[in-house]
Design an enzyme around this catalytic site. Structure first.
Site, PDB file in Angstrom:
ATOM      1  N   HIS A  35       4.759  -0.208  -3.160  1.00  0.00           N
ATOM      2  CA  HIS A  35       6.151  -0.302  -2.719  1.00  0.00           C
ATOM      3  C   HIS A  35       6.298   0.396  -1.372  1.00  0.00           C
ATOM      4  O   HIS A  35       5.478   1.242  -1.005  1.00  0.00           O
ATOM      5  CB  HIS A  35       7.094   0.406  -3.704  1.00  0.00           C
ATOM      6  CG  HIS A  35       6.983  -0.041  -5.128  1.00  0.00           C
ATOM      7  ND1 HIS A  35       7.100  -1.354  -5.517  1.00  0.00           N
ATOM      8  CD2 HIS A  35       6.788   0.664  -6.273  1.00  0.00           C
ATOM      9  CE1 HIS A  35       6.987  -1.435  -6.843  1.00  0.00           C
ATOM     10  NE2 HIS A  35       6.781  -0.227  -7.320  1.00  0.00           N
ATOM     11  N   CYS A  44       7.687   4.617 -11.127  1.00  0.00           N
ATOM     12  CA  CYS A  44       7.062   4.924  -9.839  1.00  0.00           C
ATOM     13  C   CYS A  44       8.102   5.101  -8.745  1.00  0.00           C
ATOM     14  O   CYS A  44       8.103   6.098  -8.023  1.00  0.00           O
ATOM     15  CB  CYS A  44       6.070   3.837  -9.472  1.00  0.00           C
ATOM     16  SG  CYS A  44       6.716   2.164  -9.673  1.00  0.00           S
TER      17      CYS A  44
END
Lengths: 340, 340
Positions: free
Chosen positions: B220, B140
């Protein structure tokens, strides 16, 4: 077809609007708010008619390119009933307007019982709300208390109930504003307000609650200690809970060991926002000791009152006078089924 | 129609299975796992063909009433390509099986580049994956780095990039197991692995990252400091980012002030699990100072690799040799559009 307005397009309002939109016996007249940011874009995307609550809001919305159908007055004129989902103080001001214009209205649990004179919980007192001018759908915590204790009462098992309520700190989207960290914040007064609040629906309940805020945003969790009227088996108790279509028995030994796992299951199911309209009660954790019953459950504070609100609309407008039929219709529209 | 197997039905696997199921040019052959609890019930509900990875798992699933189509071998026999979404060590074991059976396979970012010899990021190197036997869809964080830096590179703006990565502590459903509280846990080594990992896709990138784990589970967040090849205006930089259909420019002044508000917006949009396939980059926060560029964005660690995986399937199977067409087809199926 009755036209229903939603005033206040926040955590509850946006869900109520979607739920109204799913029914075939009522129509969403529009939503009204003062917000002009990403939150109202959700209503734009869904093509809901948008009304501005104030002139200032109207200007702001227009400058953001949001197409507005009119002001709150115009929305009220088109509506047979208003669901008010605004914050506490705003709702109180709005009530004066609704009364003056003689429009039916529904408030939520943040308001006082006295404001409407009637408090609503579908499985308990639907019939008493039929054709009333106003009611208050009780809060998420109170709704869960009423669903579970009403089920025990129907089976003639309930003597009295004592509960400890672990409350989520704030709503998920707001946790950058109203969060708490690394602490637990008890309510000073015992009983906390939720137990007494349940009596606004059912004055006969003997229930006392304590409450504490914990540092998470997913859901509330309640631990209950109930004195039964008589010795009963675990099976009798489970049978009583199963009489509610809005109590979902879950199993800890199926890996549902925390409120984040339960949340994930409802997201897996494709529920909007992962909403859990049911009380999720741990079947295998539940314990009977003589005439005492112990159990715990999880309450989705954002979602549990949504089916209740739809039922309240049916009761107040009189479009359905049978509680069982309304509950069943609402359940079907929202995907509330007994097995997943 | 190519048959695609999903091995490992966890956070990534369940999303990949749903995404495959949305395509009209490939078919989900089945999902394979060892779990028998609420997690696999999601596949049961969706009527996916379920295969058991081990004999022990097969017995456990059967005892839970789950209908099984067969074992992993049987699933592989029916499949043209496998997407392996198992945890690190399991995937490494599985690779030997895939190679032995000469079946094409896709791994995810937890694995080493050397295992497949090719690492994939659709907007950067789709063409180099066409008809290969195996690739690795990068993680990711690495995917987000590649999307953004590739966009700057395409506009001939990128000299070098330095980033600080604030990583979510664990996945939401797992936060009762692998959570951290009231702390921030930096990775010891600078550069952290994500910067070098991006070079497995694009060896020419000059990128150095540092990483720290923070106590939240939503997504994130990256802060970047980029040296431009030349002085450029903010508009030129934004234009470069807009060339990626998978970078979503968002505005702080639209109320999107934190990762929980962004999450709520994607839940509002009705995305499954509130998934954000895009990199959400703050347009108004972005700043250019001379030949230096500063910006921040949010990465949904559960969702960003899903469109990449679908594109990787098309490349490896050769069902689409044009990157732009595959990306556009995937975007449409998942609701990735430029305006919300």
């Amino acid at each position: 077809m009755k036209n229903i307005a939603v005033i206040g397009y926040g955590v509850i309002g946006k869900r109520v609007a979607d739920a109204i939109n799913l029914q075939d016996d009522m129509k969403l007249a529009g939503v009204c708010d003062i917000i002009s940011d990403w939150r109202i874009q959700n209503a734009v995307r869904k093509d809901y008619d948008i009304y501005a609550a104030t002139e200032e809001a109207s200007d702001k919305m227009k400058s953001e390119g949001i197409s507005i159908k009119g002001d709150m007055q115009e929305l009220l004129k088109k509506s047979d009933l208003v669901v008010d989902c605004t914050p506490k103080k705003i709702a109180a001001q709005n009530v004066a307007i609704y009364k003056e214009q003689n429009i039916k209205f529904i408030l939520h649990g943040g308001e006082k019982h006295e404001t409407t004179g009637h408090s609503f919980s579908a499985e308990n007192n639907y019939e008493s709300a039929i054709n009333l001018n106003a009611t208050r759908v009780v809060s998420c915590n109170t709704t869960s208390i009423l669903r579970t204790l009403t089920a025990l009462k129907r089976a003639d098992l309930l003597d009295y109930a004592r509960g400890t309520l672990l409350r989520r700190a704030t709503d998920p989207w707001e946790s950058h504003l109203g969060g708490i960290m690394n602490t637990m914040v008890p309510e000073k007064d015992i009983p906390s307000h939720q137990g007494p609040d349940a009596k606004s629906v059912d004055p006969d309940l003997d229930v006392i609650t304590s409450a504490v805020k914990v540092p998470e945003t997913l859901s509330h969790m309640h631990f209950w200690n109930v004195k039964l009227k008589k010795q009963a088996s675990k099976e009798e108790v489970l049978k009583a809970f199963k009489t509610s279509s809005r109590i979902k028995l879950i199993r800890y030994d199926q890996g549902l060991v925390s409120n984040n796992t339960i949340k994930e299951m409802f997201l897996d199911m494709g529920r909007p926002w992962g909403d859990m309209y049911e009380v999720a009660l741990w079947e295998d954790m539940l314990k009977v000791v003589g005439d005492e019953l112990f159990y715990a459950y999880v309450v989705d504070n954002q979602a549990i009152v949504i089916p209740e609100t739809i039922d309240a609309i049916r009761a107040l407008t009189g479009i359905e006078t049978d509680a069982v039929k309304s509950i069943s219709k609402t359940n079907e529209s929202l995907g509330i089924i007994n097995s997943y």
